[in-house]
Scaffold this active site. Structure first.
Site, short mmCIF file in Angstrom:
data_model
loop_
_atom_site.label_atom_id
_atom_site.label_comp_id
_atom_site.label_asym_id
_atom_site.label_seq_id
_atom_site.Cartn_x
_atom_site.Cartn_y
_atom_site.Cartn_z
N GLU A 128 -1.89 1.27 -4.51
CA GLU A 128 -1.70 -0.13 -4.12
C GLU A 128 -0.99 -0.81 -5.29
OE1 GLU A 128 -3.24 -2.97 -0.94
OE2 GLU A 128 -3.49 -0.82 -1.16
N CYS A 160 0.83 -1.21 0.00
CA CYS A 160 0.00 0.00 0.00
C CYS A 160 0.86 1.25 0.00
CB CYS A 160 -0.95 0.00 1.20
SG CYS A 160 -0.14 -0.11 2.80
#
Length: 361
Positions: A353, A319
């Site tokens: 992401e 992330c």
């Protein structure tokens, strides 16, 4: 990158993110990333709002960073799921028409799923009594949702304290229990694409998988169908309990799940110390060919990064591409990037992401 909701700018913003990921991975000879886009609106399955009193009524409110005393009142939220947008005015009308629901209410949280489930959490600066519970029972029935009431030191559950999600991965539907208050992927459509990518990248294996930071089993369920055995670790007790339920619910029986941190597992594999939570598990019986990691924004700590080096294949979901690049730099002398991807979980923000499959040189 602007955080303003503007679908007309979506394609340009996604292209900028892809360019940034290419730039970060270029020093490691990465191939062209696969890019998985998001729905332009109604993609966010959960939302949290503070409430703000104005004109004698409480309203949904959000705040710009650093301006907690300057509320932005909102009536709808186009990035949130259609179910959340449908519930927002009905819930507001309910608390405005019932003092037991309205009194000292300061925050509302929504959790919805692609499967159509919904849960609403109401947070109060007062104890919750029988009158509140009766009003919440009626609210849950009228809105067809579960309702959670929270006040200091107390939680009241009307219905269930979890939502149910169903995700289709490579022709199979997996069912997930998502507990109230636990982490879930916010963008369901992109999460489904991300799981599909990881499933394909994993490939059909005749050896074992080690998974760190498994959460509620989001990746564990589909990846377990690609491995002989899986050892999965997670530190959150709530997530562990949800993952155990999800494994059982989906008939996945080749996974052992232990409540250990990545650092503790590193110590166990290196035989630094024994752990009672590993009783009955023979780590030496596993033939790990792949390690799957989905670490927090800080990335893998140096010791965990060194642990992953011993595996032939490292499947890494990140992330934070900045810390991903730092971890790859630590591994590049032994591993190369075979495939990579961008998953646009957070449209209209700078957050990215991404995923990489690293294989031993």
């Amino acid at each position: 990158m602007s955080a303003v909701f503007d679908p007309s700018q979506y394609d340009a913003q996604l292209a900028a993110k892809a360019a940034r990921l290419r730039e970060l991975l270029a020093p490691f000879g990465a191939p062209e990333p696969s890019v998985f886009d998001s729905p332009r609106e109604h993609y966010r399955l959960r939302a949290e709002f503070r409430l703000w009193r104005e004109g004698g009524q409480r309203h949904y409110a959000m705040f710009a960073p650093g301006e907690k005393h300057k509320a932005i009142l909102i009536d709808d939220f186009p990035i949130a799921s259609q179910r959340i947008n449908e519930l927002m005015p009905r819930l507001k009308a309910a608390w405005q028409g019932n003092e037991d629901l309205n009194n000292r209410l300061f925050q509302v949280e929504f959790l919805t799923t692609l499967a159509g489930d919904a849960m609403v959490t109401l947070c109060y600066h007062r104890p919750l009594d029988e009158a509140w519970e009766a009003a919440a029972q009626q609210l849950a029935s009228e809105l067809n949702v579960s309702v959670i009431g929270r006040s200091k030191g107390k939680r009241v559950v009307i219905g269930r304290d979890y939502a149910v999600e169903n995700l289709d991965i490579a022709g199979r539907t997996f069912s997930y229990r998502q507990p109230e208050g636990a982490f879930t992927q916010p963008n369901g459509a992109v999460n489904q694409k991300m799981l599909g990518w990881a499933f394909e990248a994993m490939g059909e294996r005749d050896d074992d998988l080690l998974e760190l930071y498994c959460g509620n089993g989001n990746f564990t369920l589909p990846l377990a169908t690609r491995a002989r055995q899986v050892l999965a670790t997670e530190i959150s007790k709530t997530s562990v309990n949800a993952a155990l339920h999800n494994l059982d619910e989906n008939g996945v029986d080749n996974v052992r799940l232990v409540r250990l941190s990545a650092e503790e597992l590193t110590q166990a594999l290196n035989e630094v110390r024994p752990f009672r939570r590993l009783e009955g598990i023979d780590l030496k019986s596993y033939d790990f060919g792949t390690v799957f990691v989905d670490p927090p924004r800080a990335g893998m700590d140096p010791d965990t990064c060194e642990l992953t080096r011993r595996f032939e294949r490292i499947l890494y979901i990140s992330c934070n591409p900045e810390t991903l690049a730092q971890n790859i730099a630590q591994l590049q002398d032994t591993h190369r990037i075979e495939r990579c991807a961008l998953f646009d979980q957070f449209p209209y923000t700078h957050h990215m992401e991404s995923g990489v499959l690293l294989v031993r040189r």
